[in-house]
Design an enzyme around this catalytic site. Sequence first.
Site, PDB file in Angstrom:
ATOM      1  CB  SER A 128      -0.909   0.004   1.230  1.00  0.00           C
ATOM      2  OG  SER A 128      -1.772   1.126   1.208  1.00  0.00           O
TER       3      SER A 128
ATOM      4  CE  LYS B  73      -2.702  -2.951  -0.586  1.00  0.00           C
ATOM      5  NZ  LYS B  73      -3.613  -2.950  -1.716  1.00  0.00           N
TER       6      LYS B  73
ATOM      7  CG  HIS C 128      -5.091  -1.863   3.670  1.00  0.00           C
ATOM      8  ND1 HIS C 128      -5.241  -1.356   2.392  1.00  0.00           N
ATOM      9  CD2 HIS C 128      -4.431  -0.909   4.382  1.00  0.00           C
ATOM     10  CE1 HIS C 128      -4.709  -0.151   2.334  1.00  0.00           C
ATOM     11  NE2 HIS C 128      -4.221   0.145   3.528  1.00  0.00           N
ATOM     12  CG  ASN C 129      -7.070  -2.655  -0.904  1.00  0.00           C
ATOM     13  OD1 ASN C 129      -6.175  -2.274  -0.160  1.00  0.00           O
ATOM     14  ND2 ASN C 129      -6.945  -2.642  -2.214  1.00  0.00           N
TER      15      ASN C 129
ATOM     16  CD  GLU D 182      -8.057   1.989  -0.225  1.00  0.00           C
ATOM     17  OE1 GLU D 182      -8.372   1.870  -1.428  1.00  0.00           O
ATOM     18  OE2 GLU D 182      -6.915   1.756   0.212  1.00  0.00           O
TER      19      GLU D 182
END
Length: 304
Positions: free
Chosen positions: A122, A174, A177-178, A181
């Site tokens: 990221s 990840k 995480h997205n 987001e």
Amino acid sequence: MRMAMIGLGKMGGNMARRLCRGGIEVVGYNRSPEIVNALAAEEGMVPAGALREAVEKLTAPRVVWLMLPSGAPTEQAIEELNALLEQGDVIVDGGNSNYHDSQRRGATVAKAGIGYVDAGTSGGIWGLDNGYCLMVGGARDAVALVEPALKVLAPAPERGWAHVGPVGAGHFTKMIHNGIEYGMMQAMAEGFALMKGKSEFNLDLAQISELWRHSSVVRSWLLDLTADALKQDQQLDDIAPYVPDSGEGRWTVVESIDQGTAAPVLSLALSMRFTSQDEEGYDFKLLSMMRNAFGGHAVKKAGE
């Protein structure tokens, strides 16, 4: 340390730049030779004209870092590397691969004694200057071999990167995480839309976004970026109301279903992106028809 970087697009190219500037010798290959030649001239990167050539310019134990689109391009590169590399070498997948694919690929190359590291990355276009956040999965010895590069790519040698678990854990982290987001972006977009809609107050959205950046509970890098954008343009008349979705947002929602874990915010944020992409809008047409059928409500015709 000398390593190869395969795929020199926006992310891969800037990562190669940061590695070169940090004292790592980078052998770079990209399908388009222009960026290879440019990085060789600008940063002293060692150019390669093919994946095989990049591998041949490394010494054992070799580290080959992939920054390729998920799916077929990454799959094909790993299949080729599985035949080119030797026991003790390491493949790093820094793209946005599905963690299930990473687990499968790691198990496949392990049969030849090749290490596999999945690095959720990221930082976007700002990573060159600010460093990248790296979520790394893999065996301890494989990660140790890559560690000098991780320390250069991260914001600082001892922060901004972490070995989070076995193969697959990096891309899984990840992915989540997205998904988060998506939810953060959706909440911020809805809040600013509500403020824009309150015409009687004539709110200055650039002023408010800048205000919130200082000691507010919602201060964040996303807010920083939003504030910078609103300083330039609050009306956004030139921006189409279309928001793409990456595979990771979808995979996060699928994971919530597989686990039976409620994730309504993340799921709805993804659905809102789907809504923006629907040019036909058939479901909304059907809703309008239903309202007319049971209540006699007027139906707005196309072009009105």
